[in-house]
Design an enzyme around this catalytic site. Structure first.
Site, PDB file in Angstrom:
ATOM      1  N   SER A   1       0.822  -1.212   0.000  1.00 61.32           N
ATOM      2  CA  SER A   1       0.000   0.000   0.000  1.00 61.32           C
ATOM      3  C   SER A   1       0.856   1.261   0.000  1.00 61.32           C
ATOM      4  O   SER A   1       1.985   1.274   0.519  1.00 61.32           O
ATOM      5  CB  SER A   1      -0.872  -0.025   1.257  1.00 61.32           C
ATOM      6  OG  SER A   1      -1.383   1.242   1.533  1.00 61.32           O
TER       7      SER A   1
ATOM      8  N   LYS B   1       1.892  -3.491   6.430  1.00 61.02           N
ATOM      9  CA  LYS B   1       2.258  -3.724   5.022  1.00 61.02           C
ATOM     10  C   LYS B   1       3.776  -3.653   4.845  1.00 61.02           C
ATOM     11  O   LYS B   1       4.369  -4.452   4.113  1.00 61.02           O
ATOM     12  CB  LYS B   1       1.571  -2.682   4.123  1.00 61.02           C
ATOM     13  CG  LYS B   1       0.054  -2.805   4.075  1.00 61.02           C
ATOM     14  CD  LYS B   1      -0.369  -4.064   3.344  1.00 61.02           C
ATOM     15  CE  LYS B   1      -1.870  -4.182   3.210  1.00 61.02           C
ATOM     16  NZ  LYS B   1      -2.305  -5.438   2.611  1.00 61.02           N
TER      17      LYS B   1
ATOM     18  N   TYR C   1      -1.758  -0.047  10.159  1.00 58.66           N
ATOM     19  CA  TYR C   1      -2.047  -0.662   8.857  1.00 58.66           C
ATOM     20  C   TYR C   1      -0.827  -0.546   7.932  1.00 58.66           C
ATOM     21  O   TYR C   1      -0.333  -1.537   7.384  1.00 58.66           O
ATOM     22  CB  TYR C   1      -3.270   0.005   8.217  1.00 58.66           C
ATOM     23  CG  TYR C   1      -3.458  -0.339   6.756  1.00 58.66           C
ATOM     24  CD1 TYR C   1      -3.726  -1.649   6.370  1.00 58.66           C
ATOM     25  CD2 TYR C   1      -3.345   0.634   5.757  1.00 58.66           C
ATOM     26  CE1 TYR C   1      -3.882  -1.977   5.018  1.00 58.66           C
ATOM     27  CE2 TYR C   1      -3.501   0.321   4.418  1.00 58.66           C
ATOM     28  CZ  TYR C   1      -3.763  -0.983   4.057  1.00 58.66           C
ATOM     29  OH  TYR C   1      -3.908  -1.302   2.739  1.00 58.66           O
TER      30      TYR C   1
HETATM   31  N1  LIG Z   1      -8.524  -0.670  -2.143  1.00 58.14           N
HETATM   32  C1  LIG Z   1      -7.434   0.104  -2.115  1.00 58.14           C
HETATM   33  O1  LIG Z   1      -7.455   1.282  -2.521  1.00 58.14           O
HETATM   34  C2  LIG Z   1      -6.137  -0.451  -1.593  1.00 58.14           C
HETATM   35  C3  LIG Z   1      -5.012   0.391  -1.589  1.00 58.14           C
HETATM   36  C4  LIG Z   1      -3.810  -0.137  -1.124  1.00 58.14           C
HETATM   37  C5  LIG Z   1      -3.714  -1.449  -0.695  1.00 58.14           C
HETATM   38  N2  LIG Z   1      -4.826  -2.241  -0.687  1.00 58.14           N
HETATM   39  C6  LIG Z   1      -4.677  -3.621  -0.227  1.00 58.14           C
HETATM   40  O2  LIG Z   1      -5.155  -4.486  -1.225  1.00 58.14           O
HETATM   41  C7  LIG Z   1      -5.760  -5.643  -0.653  1.00 58.14           C
HETATM   42  C8  LIG Z   1      -7.141  -5.816  -1.211  1.00 58.14           C
HETATM   43  O3  LIG Z   1      -7.867  -4.625  -0.948  1.00 58.14           O
HETATM   44  P1  LIG Z   1      -9.431  -4.535  -1.201  1.00 58.14           P
HETATM   45  O4  LIG Z   1      -9.761  -3.101  -1.395  1.00 58.14           O
HETATM   46  O5  LIG Z   1      -9.827  -5.536  -2.218  1.00 58.14           O
HETATM   47  O6  LIG Z   1      -9.964  -4.993   0.239  1.00 58.14           O
HETATM   48  P2  LIG Z   1     -11.285  -5.831   0.570  1.00 58.14           P
HETATM   49  O7  LIG Z   1     -11.523  -5.608   2.019  1.00 58.14           O
HETATM   50  O8  LIG Z   1     -12.362  -5.515  -0.397  1.00 58.14           O
HETATM   51  O9  LIG Z   1     -10.817  -7.337   0.322  1.00 58.14           O
HETATM   52  C9  LIG Z   1     -10.012  -8.024   1.209  1.00 58.14           C
HETATM   53  C10 LIG Z   1     -10.589  -9.429   1.324  1.00 58.14           C
HETATM   54  O10 LIG Z   1      -9.709 -10.219   2.109  1.00 58.14           O
HETATM   55  C11 LIG Z   1     -10.490 -11.109   2.882  1.00 58.14           C
HETATM   56  N3  LIG Z   1      -9.683 -11.563   4.026  1.00 58.14           N
HETATM   57  C12 LIG Z   1      -9.185 -10.838   5.037  1.00 58.14           C
HETATM   58  N4  LIG Z   1      -8.465 -11.614   5.854  1.00 58.14           N
HETATM   59  C13 LIG Z   1      -8.504 -12.867   5.343  1.00 58.14           C
HETATM   60  C14 LIG Z   1      -7.923 -14.101   5.722  1.00 58.14           C
HETATM   61  N5  LIG Z   1      -7.175 -14.213   6.823  1.00 58.14           N
HETATM   62  N6  LIG Z   1      -8.115 -15.189   4.941  1.00 58.14           N
HETATM   63  C15 LIG Z   1      -8.878 -15.104   3.816  1.00 58.14           C
HETATM   64  N7  LIG Z   1      -9.472 -13.955   3.411  1.00 58.14           N
HETATM   65  C16 LIG Z   1      -9.277 -12.840   4.169  1.00 58.14           C
HETATM   66  C17 LIG Z   1     -11.695 -10.258   3.289  1.00 58.14           C
HETATM   67  O11 LIG Z   1     -12.784 -11.072   3.686  1.00 58.14           O
HETATM   68  C18 LIG Z   1     -11.948  -9.470   2.025  1.00 58.14           C
HETATM   69  O12 LIG Z   1     -12.904 -10.102   1.198  1.00 58.14           O
HETATM   70  C19 LIG Z   1      -5.754  -5.440   0.852  1.00 58.14           C
HETATM   71  O13 LIG Z   1      -4.688  -6.169   1.404  1.00 58.14           O
HETATM   72  C20 LIG Z   1      -5.509  -3.945   1.008  1.00 58.14           C
HETATM   73  O14 LIG Z   1      -4.818  -3.656   2.190  1.00 58.14           O
HETATM   74  C21 LIG Z   1      -6.028  -1.767  -1.130  1.00 58.14           C
END
Ligand SMILES: NC(=O)c1ccc[n+]([C@@H]2O[C@H](COP(=O)([O-])OP(=O)(O)OC[C@H]3O[C@@H](n4cnc5c(N)ncnc54)[C@H](O)[C@@H]3O)[C@@H](O)[C@H]2O)c1
Length: 317
Positions: A118, A146, A142
């Site tokens: 991130s 990461k 958070y």
């Molecule tokens: N959306 C953004 O703008 C953004 C930006 C930077 C980083 N990220 C990172 O990208 C990744 C995906 O983001 P997103 O927006 O799709 O988030 P999201 O919350 O929509 O999806 C994350 C998924 O991971 C699942 N999950 C969490 N812990 C778990 C576990 N132990 N085992 C199995 N499943 C598990 C959750 O149920 C969820 O469905 C995350 O790690 C987030 O930190 C997202």
């Protein structure tokens, strides 16, 4: 044909990456602690509702022998990580380190890991656009979680030869261009908030309009979720040197620009009000994705108007 496991496949980014990989004819196995959303049911070769730190996941690994793990599963809200950091260190850090241990000790081959890191690893950046060589000084548990995983990946790569790509996403946004997947209702993202406010005829609040930016509102780097998915596909195929890579567009857009563009795309007015600044919100945060572009030829395909147009289609589907 490659076999890929996607953790967090029920989520926003994992779901879109998986849709893209299926479009490319790959075999996709997905895991998530939540069920698949109805619109993704039946789209993948296998889905298991389980933790990525579980025996069920290990069994899938042993049976599927995937070429790569797209590791999107995680707990990912900046604010809540400050008041309740436990989940961030346990679910993000400890579970991922255990996954690396299993790749080292238990599985008899080494799948490449594409990890969702991130922009929050940078903290308050010393200059923008951020480059991977800039100091990483996260200011939330958070972001720290990461960064710690990035360090673990680097150490396990050096010591045990596990190949990885850690993508530092900036602001992932929009929806599948064919409207097959998108963000869940009430997402905290500004594009989601402004479009839902238009759809529901409710107020939309901007946090602060006296930042040192051209129009006084915060500037962020928005990247289409389908461009993120495309980058993942390239990271699987191309011999990318293991390491950290920014995923952004290098150009930022201000909150007000987003409001005006949302009005243009939807043909409707935003009920805009301005509140106070949020603590810890830098004025500008943009990313230089040059390192990944140079190695893979990846380039963001969609501009901000496309992003808002696809998101609007999703919210009004
Ligand atoms: N959306 C953004 O703008 C953004 C930006 C930077 C980083 N990220 C990172 O990208 C990744 C995906 O983001 P997103 O927006 O799709 O988030 P999201 O919350 O929509 O999806 C994350 C998924 O991971 C699942 N999950 C969490 N812990 C778990 C576990 N132990 N085992 C199995 N499943 C598990 C959750 O149920 C969820 O469905 C995350 O790690 C987030 O930190 C997202």
């Amino acid at each position: 044909m490659s076999i890929i496991i996607v953790t967090g496949i029920s989520g926003y980014i994992g779901g879109q990456v998986a849709v893209k990989l299926k479009d490319q004819g790959r075999q996709v196995i997905g895991v998530d602690t939540r069920p698949l959303p109805a619109h993704l049911e039946g789209k993948f070769d296998w889905f298991e509702q389980c933790d990525f730190d579980s025996d069920a996941f290990d069994k899938l690994m042993m049976e599927g022998k995937p070429d790569a793990i797209i590791h999107c599963a995680g707990t990912s809200l900046v604010g809540p990580s400050v008041t309740d950091p436990q989940l961030y260190y346990n679910n993000n850090v400890l579970n991922t380190v255990r996954l690396l241990d299993k790749i080292k000790d238990k599985f008899f081959w080494k799948p490449k890991i594409i990890f969702s890191s991130s922009a929050s690893t940078y903290g308050n950046p010393i200059m923008v656009p951020c480059q991977e060589i800039d100091p990483a000084e996260p200011i939330s548990p958070y972001g720290q979680s990461k960064l710690f995983i990035e360090w673990a990946l680097a150490a396990y790569h050096r010591a045990y030869g596990i190949e990885y790509v850690a993508f530092r996403f900036f602001n992932a946004c929009s929806a599948d261009p064919q409207v097959r997947h998108g963000q869940e209702p009430n997402a905290t993202h500004i594009i989601a908030r402004v479009l839902e406010s238009i759809r529901d005829n409710s107020d939309f609040l901007i946090y602060g309009n006296d930042y040192e930016t051209e129009d006084g509102t915060c500037v962020r780097d928005y990247i289409h979720v389908d461009d993120i998915a495309d980058a993942h596909a390239r990271a699987i195929d191309v011999a990318v040197t293991s390491g950290v890579y920014n995923l952004g567009t290098k150009t930022g857009a201000s909150n007000l620009e987003i409001v005006r563009l949302a009005e243009k795309v939807t043909g409707q007015r935003v009920n805009l009000s301005v509140g106070g600044k949020r603590e810890g919100d830098p004025a500008m945060l943009t990313a230089d994705p040059g390192k990944f572009v140079q190695v893979t030829g990846w380039a963001p395909k969609y501009n901000l108007e496309d992003m808002i147009t696809h998101a609007w289609k999703w919210y009004t589907k």
